[in-house]
Design an enzyme around this catalytic site. Sequence first.
Site, short mmCIF file in Angstrom:
data_model
loop_
_atom_site.label_atom_id
_atom_site.label_comp_id
_atom_site.label_asym_id
_atom_site.label_seq_id
_atom_site.Cartn_x
_atom_site.Cartn_y
_atom_site.Cartn_z
N ASP A 56 0.85 -1.16 -0.27
CA ASP A 56 0.26 0.09 -0.16
C ASP A 56 0.82 1.05 0.17
O ASP A 56 1.78 1.43 0.83
CB ASP A 56 -0.82 -0.07 1.21
CG ASP A 56 -1.87 1.05 1.29
OD1 ASP A 56 -2.75 0.88 0.42
OD2 ASP A 56 -2.04 1.79 2.30
N GLU A 74 1.73 -0.43 -4.84
CA GLU A 74 0.76 0.67 -5.20
C GLU A 74 1.64 2.02 -5.61
O GLU A 74 2.08 2.49 -4.49
CB GLU A 74 -0.30 1.03 -4.31
CG GLU A 74 -1.32 1.87 -4.64
CD GLU A 74 -2.01 2.48 -3.73
OE1 GLU A 74 -3.04 3.05 -3.84
OE2 GLU A 74 -1.64 2.58 -2.53
C1 GLC Z 1 -4.12 3.10 -0.71
C2 GLC Z 1 -5.45 2.04 -0.57
C3 GLC Z 1 -6.66 2.76 -0.13
C4 GLC Z 1 -6.33 3.31 1.02
C5 GLC Z 1 -5.29 4.14 1.05
C6 GLC Z 1 -4.78 4.31 2.54
O1 GLC Z 1 -4.54 4.13 -1.63
O2 GLC Z 1 -5.51 1.38 -1.96
O3 GLC Z 1 -7.89 2.01 -0.29
O4 GLC Z 1 -7.47 4.09 1.75
O5 GLC Z 1 -4.05 3.56 0.54
O6 GLC Z 1 -4.32 3.16 3.37
#
Ligand code: GLC
Length: 524
Positions: A209, A267
């Site tokens: 994440d 991500e």
């Molecule tokens: C990322 C996740 C999202 C979450 C954020 C904070 O973007 O995909 O769903 O709210 O991180 O952890």
Amino acid sequence: MTEIQPWWSNSVFYQVYPRSFQDSNGDGVGDLDGVTSRLDYLADLGVDALWLNPVMVSPMVDHGYDVADPRDVDPLFGGLGALERLIDAAHARNIRVTMDLVPNHSSSQHPWFQAALAAGPGTEQRERYIFRDGTGPGGLHPPNNWVSVFGGHAWTRVVEPDGNPGQWYLHLFDAEQPDLNWENPEIAEDLEKTLRFWLDRGVDGFRIDVAHGMAKPPGLPDMRNPDLPMLTLDDDDPRFNHDDVHDHHRGIRRVLNDYPEAVTIGEIWVFDNEDFAKYLRPDELHLGFNFRLVRAGFDAAEIREAIENSLAAAALADSTPTWCLSNHDVEREVSRYGDGDVGRRRAEAMALVMLALPGTVFVYTGEELGLPNVDLPDEVLQDPTWERSGREERGRDGCRVPMPWSGDRPPYGFSDTADTWLPMPPDWAALTVAAQDADADSTLALYRRAIALRHQRGDVVGRPVEFVDLAPDVVAFRTAGMLCVLNAGASPVPLPAGELLLASAPAVDAVPADAAVWLRLDDH
Ligand code: GLC
């Protein structure tokens, strides 16, 4: 000599949003035993691996992205035992299991944050987070102008143990998600424990994440443009993509190297290709999510550019391209492409584009059913974005409504209770798995055929993608013995020569508008 490719380089991952997949205990929230009970469905769909959104212990303010204990599974999802059952049952079907890992922040309920609050300014407990004194008279204003991705300030002021207002702490997301201080070596040491904890239990890797977060620039300089909404599209944003983040990824990779079969997928909301590719260097992440197809409209030029760009970004790092059309953070593609029948047809066409491309593919819960986004009433909204944006941004709940499995009314076999954590629409009877099973022309049937054919095509990794100019409003490319043609225009285009393998809409001698086809090429 043929190089053996890692398992993930040509895999179809299925992103399970655990709250919304299958409820096994009638509390209206999906859980891991529910996922286990639906593994045959996923095996039939042909997926190679799962990515589970976070299931660790959490107060669920951001539905699991606020982790209070990173080395245990929340009882809501069935506890550690349920994850172990899922891993065993998935492995028995040759399906790998990857988990979400949240290294950028913790929950405010994490014992570390509670200790930091209790210990007060200047203590080592505060050094695990990013606490600063405020600015202005009495420290009344936040330390800088950073905004939270969910809206509002990225800083919250605490009440000190003496009862007076005191320092501020940084949270790039909700106030209940304080950012960890990655300059403190204890954070990486603890993450190593977490990584090994799960890998030793048979987990096959992690989706990481906010992998472009973690490192903050010295002095925390102001943002130039604090008014940009939601996830930043501005690569100069000081909140993200600071160069030190790469050291943290190297640290993660050193641990992963002890588990050579495991994968990391970052991500990474970074749009400059050179910067993006840095995350994929041989000693960093294995894969990075590329969101260009998510951002492209249903427009031939935009789609082609997105594909070319993703391929170029991966090639820069000699890494595998990744493809996705949606996830739990974005509006579902059926709705993005125009909703209703048109939106569904376009989404089906784009599924064929995505599944034709070499690399790793991610399919999000319910995407294979062609689910649209749901307009939910104000009173059921749960995404912290709704309140933090002063009720201006509705947030992401609309793409997280539970899966419809069978029957003609809510909860459509998802749960024993109709009181599901988000209400399910009354008009989803035709979208259930059971209804689509019975229809050879359904979105589900198309996904199954496309994934099966993709597997039969064998190893398409590293095969070039060669674009062909067939007509305006058309995206056509050859790869690994196949031609994929997408008609994003308003009128049919003649079907090129070749054996028709698959079509998202009836294609006798033309590719209809809003459709895509796969053709086998003779020269292979
Ligand atoms: C990322 C996740 C999202 C979450 C954020 C904070 O973007 O995909 O769903 O709210 O991180 O952890």
